[in-house]
Write a protein that holds these residues in place. Structure first.
Motif, PDB file in Angstrom:
ATOM      1  N   TRP A  47      -2.352  -2.898  -7.925  1.00 13.26           N
ATOM      2  CA  TRP A  47      -2.427  -4.012  -6.985  1.00 13.26           C
ATOM      3  C   TRP A  47      -2.429  -5.334  -7.727  1.00 13.26           C
ATOM      4  O   TRP A  47      -3.223  -5.529  -8.649  1.00 13.26           O
ATOM      5  N   CYS A  98      -9.244  -5.413   2.501  1.00 11.17           N
ATOM      6  CA  CYS A  98      -9.522  -4.322   1.569  1.00 11.17           C
ATOM      7  C   CYS A  98     -10.796  -3.582   1.957  1.00 11.17           C
ATOM      8  O   CYS A  98     -11.722  -4.159   2.518  1.00 11.17           O
ATOM      9  N   PRO A 151       0.848  -1.195   0.000  1.00 13.80           N
ATOM     10  CA  PRO A 151       0.000   0.000   0.000  1.00 13.80           C
ATOM     11  C   PRO A 151       0.890   1.254   0.000  1.00 13.80           C
ATOM     12  O   PRO A 151       1.918   1.283   0.670  1.00 13.80           O
ATOM     13  N   TRP A 169      -9.360  -0.011  -1.676  1.00 17.25           N
ATOM     14  CA  TRP A 169      -8.237   0.437  -0.850  1.00 17.25           C
ATOM     15  C   TRP A 169      -7.674  -0.789  -0.139  1.00 17.25           C
ATOM     16  O   TRP A 169      -8.303  -1.306   0.795  1.00 17.25           O
TER      17      TRP A 169
END
Ligand code: WTA
Length: 642
Positions: free
Chosen positions: A409, A498, A385, A507
Motif C-alpha cells: 500500500w 482502513c 485493494p 486492511w
C-alpha cells in the motif's frame, strides 16, 4: 477471510527476518534521526555528506518537511556511476516490446553512456538545473534514459502517461512551464498504434512556451515534424560526447513532478525531492522485494505512473538490479503473455496490479499452466485493494503456493511503499497490506480526528514524516497543506479508509474522498464531471464510483441535459467518446445515466451518498432523503438506473 500464510521458505536468506523487523521498527520509532542517518548513509552515495537528518513538522504553525537538508548527491550517479566498477556489464534494463520476444538488453555501462550523451543533448538545447522537462513516451528504454539524464543535470522531469489526451498533456505542460517535450512518433500497445507525436502537436497549439520537441523513432510512422521546433532523438545524440559530470544536487532539490488526481479541481503536480525520494524508493525496493543479487525484477507499471517511477526505474537501478520495462499489455497477443514472458526472461520477482490479476483469472488457469514460472520467487500487488479471491488465485495458480505475495500500500504522494509485508518477516493474510515498514507511523482516526486504538476501522493518517513523502504541490504550497494536513491537524491524511485487526494488520478499504480507483488508476470525479459539462449539450453532471468486477471500480456518470436536448443512445456514445478525448480512455464512463435532475440539498449541494448507492444498485437503503430540495428526484433516478 483471514487465512494466515506463515513465513515459509521465503525466510531463508532474507535480509530481514521476524526478529529483525521488530527490532528495526522499534529502533526507527525510538530514534528516527539515528535510524535514518544510518539508512541514508548505507543506501546512497553522497557527494557532500549530510549533517542534518530530520527537520519536519506537520503543524500549521511551523509546517516544514526537510530531510538530509545539507547533503548533496546525484540520482543518476547513484543509479549508474556507482555500479560501473562492480557491475558495468550486468544488464540494467531488459526491454520487452509489445510483440513477444521483441527485446533489448542494456547494460549498466551502456545505460550510463546513453544517459550522459542525452544529458549533453538536453544541455545543448538550453535545459538548465531546475528547468522542467515533460516526457510523453511509451515504455521504451529512452524513457528511462531521459529521466536519468534530467536527474544528471538537475532538471525536473514531469512524465505524462501516454494514455492522456492532448488537452490533459497541454494542461500539465502549462502548469509547470516546460520548454522542452520528449515524445515518440507512435506508441504500440496490444497491436494498436498510439499517435503520440500527433497528440503532442495538438497539445502544443496551446503551449507557446515549448521551444523544442525531441522525438524518438519507435514505429517509423510517417509523422509531421515542425521545422525549427522538432528534432529526432537519434539525430540529436549523434556524435555527442558521452562524458557528462553529475551535477551535485541538494537533497531537498526537486527531482520530479508527477500529476495526480485529487478530490477537487485539476490534477496536482506532486513534487518529490532528490535525497528523500531516492532513499525511499531504493530502501523499500531492497527490503519489500528482498531483492537478491542477480535477480530479474519485473514491475508491469508504466513510467507514467508513480509505480513506474519508483519500481521500474529508481528503486531497482539504485540497487544495481536488473529491471524489466514492458511496452505491452497483459492480454496481447493472448492471455498467457505475462507468464510466457516470465519464463523467457527468467523473472524472479513479479509486481502487478489486482485489476490485471482479475482480468487474467477470468480467462481460466489454462493460460498460466502453459508456462513453468520456475524462476518466480516472489509476487507483488499494488494500486488497489486485492480481493481475497484474486489473492488466492495469484498465490495458488500463478505462484503455486511457493511464492509469498507482498501486497503493497502506498500513493503517488508517499514516494514508495509504506505498508507491506516483508517476505522473510511477515505472515500473510489475503487482502491485507499487513504492517507498516520501519519508520512509518500509521494511525486510524474517526471523523473528528480522535485516534482509535486496537482493532478498529477509521480514516488512515500517518502521524510523522518519512523521507520519501512529497514536499509540495507544484506552484501551490497552500493547496498541499490544505489537501493533506488540514483535515486532521498535525497528521498526513491519506484519503483512504482502513481497518486494523486484532493482530495489528492493516486492511485498506478504499478511498473515502471523491477519488475513484479505476483499474488501479486514480481518477478525480470532479475531473470527469468538468469534462462532461464542457460538452455543449450537458447542463450538469455528477460522477461516482461503482463496483466493477475487473476494474475494481468503474465510473458511473449522471448527466442532466440542457433544455431542448433529448437523451439517446447516440448521445450517450458521443458523451463517452467526448470524455475519452478530453481526458483519455481511462476516464470514459462505464455507465452513463441521463437524469432529469440531481439530488440536491436546499443549499444546492449534490448528495453524492445517494448517487453512490444508486450506482451500486443498493437502492433499498438510501438513507434520509428528507433534506433534499426535491425528494422526487430520487425515485426518477432509481427508475432510470443503467
Ligand atoms: C490505492 C499507486 C489497497 C489507495 C501506488 C491509494 C491501494 C491509491 C493499494 C493511490 C493497496 C494503492 N491496497 N489500496 N495495496 N495500493 N492503493 O497515487 O486508495 O496511483 O490511496 O499510487 O491507490 O494511488 P496512486
Amino acid at each position: 477471510m483471514e487465512i494466515l500464510y506463515p513465513v515459509g521458505d521465503a525466510a531463508t536468506g532474507a535480509r530481514i527476518d521476524r526478529a529483525g523487523y521488530e527490532r528495526l521498527y522499534a529502533e526507527a520509532a525510538r530514534d528516527p534521526e539515528g535510524y535514518w542517518r544510518d539508512e541514508a548513509r548505507r543506501t546512497l552515495e553522497w557527494i557532500t555528506p549530510f549533517t542534518q537528518v530530520k527537520d519536519t513538522s506537520f503543524d500549521a504553525a511551523d509546517f516544514r518537511i526537510s530531510w538530509f537538508a545539507d547533503g548533496e548527491l546525484n540520482v543518476a550517479a547513484n543509479c549508474l556511476d556507482r555500479h560501473l566498477a562492480t557491475r558495468g556489464d550486468q544488464v540494467a534494463i531488459i526491454w520487452e516490446g509489445d510483440e513477444p520476444g521483441e527485446t533489448r538488453r542494456v547494460t549498466y555501462r551502456e545505460l550510463h553512456a546513453e544517459v550522459c550523451r542525452f544529458a549533453n543533448v538536453l544541455k545543448a538545447n538550453g535545459v538548465r538545473k531546475g528547468d522542467r522537462v515533460t516526457l510523453y513516451l511509451p515504455m521504451i528504454v529512452e524513457a528511462a534514459v531521459a529521466m536519468l539524464a534530467c536527474t544528471r543535470i538537475g532538471a525536473i522531469h514531469s512524465i505524462v502517461f501516454g494514455g492522456f489526451s492532448p488537452d490533459s498533456l497541454a494542461n500539465r505542460i502549462q502548469d509547470c512551464d516546460s520548454r522542452l517535450v520528449i515524445t515518440a512518433d507512435e506508441g504500440c500497445r496490444g497491436g494498436k498504434r498510439i499517435p503520440l507525436k500527433a497528440n503532442v502537436d495538438k497539445a502544443l497549439a496551446h503551449c507557446p512556451g515549448v521551444e523544442r520537441v525531441l522525438v524518438v523513432r519507435r514505429t517509423g510512422a510517417d509523422i509531421a515534424m515542425v521545422e525549427g521546433r522538432d528534432v529526432w532523438w537519434h539525430a540529436a545524440v549523434e556524435g555527442v560526447d558521452a562524458d557528462c559530470p553529475a551535477e551535485p544536487m541538494n537533497a531537498e532539490d526537486p527531482l520530479f513532478i508527477l500529476y495526480t488526481s485529487g478530490s477537487t479541481g485539476k490534477p496536482k503536480g506532486v513534487l518529490h525531492t532528490t535525497g528523500g525520494y531516492l532513499l525511499w524508493s531504493a530502501a523499500t525496493f531492497r527490503d519489500v522485494f528482498d531483492y537478491r543479487e542477480g535477480e530479474v525484477f519485473w514491475c508491469t507499471a508504466d513510467v507514467g505512473w508513480v509505480t513506474g517511477h519508483s519500481y521500474v526505474v529508481y528503486g531497482p537501478l539504485a540497487n544495481g538490479a536488473t529491471t524489466v520495462m514492458f511496452d505491452g499489455v497483459p492480454n496481447y497477443p493472448d492471455h498467457g503473455r505475462f507468464w510466457e514472458t516470465i519464463d523467457r526472461l527468467g523473472v524472479n520477482i513479479f509486481y502487478t496490479a489486482p485489476t490485471a490479476i482479475r482480468a487474467l483469472m477470468r480467462e481460466g488457469d489454462g493460460w498460466v499452466a502453459k508456462s513453468s514460472r520456475r524462476s518466480l520467487r516472489l509476487l507483488g500487488s499494488v494500486g488497489e485493494p486485492i480481493n481475497p479471491e484474486a489473492w488466492d488465485w495469484y498465490h495458488r495458480v500463478v505462484g503455486e503456493r511457493r511464492c509469498p505475495i507482498v501486497d503493497t500500500w502506498w500513493q503517488t504522494e508517499t514516494g514508495g511503499i509504506l505498508i507491506a509485508p516483508l517476505p522473510g518477516a511477515t505472515d500473510l493474510k489475503p487482502g491485507s497490506a499487513t504492517k507498516p515498514l520501519p519508520g512509518v507511523r500509521p494511525q486510524l482516526v474517526d471523523a473528528e480526528g480522535a485516534v482509535l486504538e486496537g482493532a478498529t476501522e477509521g480514516n488512515l493518517v500517518i502521524a510523522d514524516s518519512w523521507p520519501g513523502q512529497m514536499r509540495t504541490v507544484w506552484n501551490d504550497h497552500e493547496r498541499f497543506f490544505q489537501t493533506y494536513f488540514s483535515t486532521y491537524p498535525g497528521k498526513y491524511f491519506t484519503g483512504d479508509g482502513c481497518r486494523r485487526d486484532a493482530d495489528g494488520y492493516y486492511w485498506i478499504t478504499g478511498r473515502v474522498d471523491d477519488v475513484i480507483n479505476v483499474s488501479g488508476h486514480r481518477m478525480g470525479t470532479a475531473e470527469v464531471e468538468s469534462a462532461l459539462v464542457a460538452h455543449p449539450k450537458v447542463a450538469e453532471a455528477a460522477v461516482v464510483g461503482m463496483p466493477h468486477e475487473v476494474k475494481g471500480q468503474g465510473i458511473y456518470a449522471y448527466v442532466t441535459l440542457n433544455a431542448g436536448e433529448a437523451p439517446s443512445d447516440e448521445l450517450r456514445a458521443e458523451l463517452r467518446s467526448w470524455v475519452r478525448s478530453e481526458i483519455g480512455p481511462i476516464a470514459s464512463p462505464d455507465a452513463l445515466q441521463f437524469a432529469p435532475g440531481l439530488p440536491k440539498t436546499r443549499s444546492g449541494k449534490i448528495m453524492r451518498r445517494i448517487l453512490r448507492k444508486i450506482a451500486e444498485g443498493d437502492v433499498s437503503n438510501l438513507g434520509d432523503t428528507s433534506t433534499l430540495a426535491d425528494p422526487g428526484v430520487v425515485e426518477q433516478l432509481v427508475a432510470g438506473r443503467v
